[in-house]
Write a protein that holds these residues in place. Sequence first.
Motif, PDB file in Angstrom:
ATOM      1  N   UNK A 179       0.798  -1.224   0.000  1.00  0.00           N
ATOM      2  CA  UNK A 179       0.000   0.000   0.000  1.00  0.00           C
ATOM      3  C   UNK A 179       0.830   1.273   0.000  1.00  0.00           C
ATOM      4  N   UNK A 180       2.089   1.177   0.362  1.00  0.00           N
ATOM      5  CA  UNK A 180       2.913   2.379   0.351  1.00  0.00           C
ATOM      6  C   UNK A 180       4.142   2.226   1.204  1.00  0.00           C
ATOM      7  N   UNK A 181       4.997   3.253   1.174  1.00  0.00           N
ATOM      8  CA  UNK A 181       6.248   3.250   1.928  1.00  0.00           C
ATOM      9  C   UNK A 181       6.244   4.417   2.908  1.00  0.00           C
ATOM     10  N   UNK A 182       6.474   4.095   4.170  1.00  0.00           N
ATOM     11  CA  UNK A 182       6.614   5.114   5.209  1.00  0.00           C
ATOM     12  C   UNK A 182       8.096   5.432   5.333  1.00  0.00           C
ATOM     13  N   UNK A 183       8.468   6.630   4.970  1.00  0.00           N
ATOM     14  CA  UNK A 183       9.887   6.982   4.912  1.00  0.00           C
ATOM     15  C   UNK A 183      10.486   7.166   6.299  1.00  0.00           C
ATOM     16  N   UNK A 184      11.667   6.519   6.491  1.00  0.00           N
ATOM     17  CA  UNK A 184      12.422   6.647   7.748  1.00  0.00           C
ATOM     18  C   UNK A 184      11.522   6.413   8.961  1.00  0.00           C
ATOM     19  N   UNK A 185      10.676   5.402   8.872  1.00  0.00           N
ATOM     20  CA  UNK A 185       9.649   5.184   9.894  1.00  0.00           C
ATOM     21  C   UNK A 185      10.133   4.401  11.097  1.00  0.00           C
ATOM     22  N   UNK A 186      11.232   3.666  10.962  1.00  0.00           N
ATOM     23  CA  UNK A 186      11.748   2.881  12.087  1.00  0.00           C
ATOM     24  C   UNK A 186      13.229   3.180  12.264  1.00  0.00           C
ATOM     25  N   UNK A 187      13.675   3.092  13.501  1.00  0.00           N
ATOM     26  CA  UNK A 187      15.080   3.343  13.813  1.00  0.00           C
ATOM     27  C   UNK A 187      15.721   2.045  14.275  1.00  0.00           C
ATOM     28  N   UNK A 188      16.672   1.549  13.495  1.00  0.00           N
ATOM     29  CA  UNK A 188      17.441   0.378  13.868  1.00  0.00           C
ATOM     30  C   UNK A 188      18.823   0.800  14.325  1.00  0.00           C
ATOM     31  N   UNK A 189      19.642  -0.172  14.686  1.00  0.00           N
ATOM     32  CA  UNK A 189      20.984   0.146  15.188  1.00  0.00           C
ATOM     33  C   UNK A 189      21.811   0.925  14.173  1.00  0.00           C
ATOM     34  N   UNK A 190      21.555   0.681  12.865  1.00  0.00           N
ATOM     35  CA  UNK A 190      22.328   1.354  11.830  1.00  0.00           C
ATOM     36  C   UNK A 190      21.648   2.604  11.295  1.00  0.00           C
ATOM     37  N   UNK A 191      20.580   3.040  11.958  1.00  0.00           N
ATOM     38  CA  UNK A 191      19.931   4.270  11.545  1.00  0.00           C
ATOM     39  C   UNK A 191      18.496   4.054  11.103  1.00  0.00           C
ATOM     40  N   UNK A 192      17.858   5.096  10.550  1.00  0.00           N
ATOM     41  CA  UNK A 192      16.464   4.995  10.137  1.00  0.00           C
ATOM     42  C   UNK A 192      16.288   4.139   8.889  1.00  0.00           C
ATOM     43  N   UNK A 193      15.137   3.472   8.822  1.00  0.00           N
ATOM     44  CA  UNK A 193      14.803   2.635   7.674  1.00  0.00           C
ATOM     45  C   UNK A 193      13.386   2.949   7.203  1.00  0.00           C
ATOM     46  N   UNK A 194      13.176   2.836   5.897  1.00  0.00           N
ATOM     47  CA  UNK A 194      11.835   2.958   5.342  1.00  0.00           C
ATOM     48  C   UNK A 194      11.044   1.692   5.649  1.00  0.00           C
ATOM     49  N   UNK A 195       9.750   1.868   5.804  1.00  0.00           N
ATOM     50  CA  UNK A 195       8.872   0.763   6.181  1.00  0.00           C
ATOM     51  C   UNK A 195       7.773   0.624   5.133  1.00  0.00           C
ATOM     52  N   UNK A 196       7.609  -0.588   4.614  1.00  0.00           N
ATOM     53  CA  UNK A 196       6.533  -0.842   3.657  1.00  0.00           C
ATOM     54  C   UNK A 196       5.277  -1.230   4.425  1.00  0.00           C
TER      55      UNK A 196
END
Length: 358
Positions: free
Chosen positions: A152-169
Amino acid sequence: MFEPDVSIATARLRLRPFGPQDTGRVRSIVGSGVRFLPPGAPVHPSGVAQWLASGVHELRRAGQGMHLAMTDVDGVIVGAISLFKTSWSAGTTEVGYGVHPLYRSRGFATEAVRGLVDWVFANTRLRRIDLTANLDNAASLRVAQKAGFTWEGVLRAAVMDDDGPHDLVMFGLLRGDDRVPANTLPRTELRTGRLLLRPPVPADAPDLAATAADPLTQARTSLPPGYTEEDARSFIDGAEQRRIRGTDAGWTVVELETGRFAMNVDIRDVDWRNRTAEVGYMTAPWARGRGYAGEAVLAVAGWLFEQGFHRLQLRVAVDNPESRRVAEKAGFVREGVARACLRGDDLVVYSLIPSDLA
């Protein structure tokens, strides 16, 4: 509310609540440092008994979801699957899962998600199930797609992991959806007499960047000027995502004899209703003049027609005689000129259909 004694059987798995009988197995999992148990699971074996007696059931008692063990035919815990963020008033919930590393790549996650989804829609009044996955987690993207969820879409920089923010589908599944997996082209390797066509890997980035930044490539394509290895890595990272979405398929082409990068070729603009697509390619400067482009394109065309496609299009700049020769030697038929298609330049349109290869 979810019942405390849920038991869901699939072809190879049983999904059921965690309990005291799992103490030994969960202690072993926690002690090994493997991470796939539900959020809130203990990080030290000493906390396992309390977690199994109470902690793992708190989500269900609050009416917000439930955590289930994923067990195989021998009763061994091979993963865990959960419902959470349940809103009974809105009729929505979210599914999440984890599989023990030793049991991955067997389809257990997809099977468990499908089983739990079936149970939810058959036994509750919930109308929608969400599933989220990191954009760079190709395995989880495939699980969602195979389970019939809609991208349905991509949430930009929606989660923060150890290596930084990640986009979430964001994926969604509604009650009444047919749950048929989206069309995708298979991930595959192809071989010709001289070439191996394989899925791209991060190590291809330097050669891909050098090819894309070459002056002739820049003059004949719409690639941005100043193409860098970072651009190449981004393209490679997105290749599997595009394949999963059913829009593209791409290959790195290397010489069979030397293993050296020769070119890249990709299928794009896939039209599943009409079973048509377009092919594009770019050849490394050091590999030009050897007939590799025509050889690779023909391999892709033959494979695509085996997948049930009816037409492959190739568009070439009018002032690109080398690529026009590639198309014509490969058996493509010239159909006409599409005006002002590439940065205002005209493109010659070629096509290939299965009967052209007979």
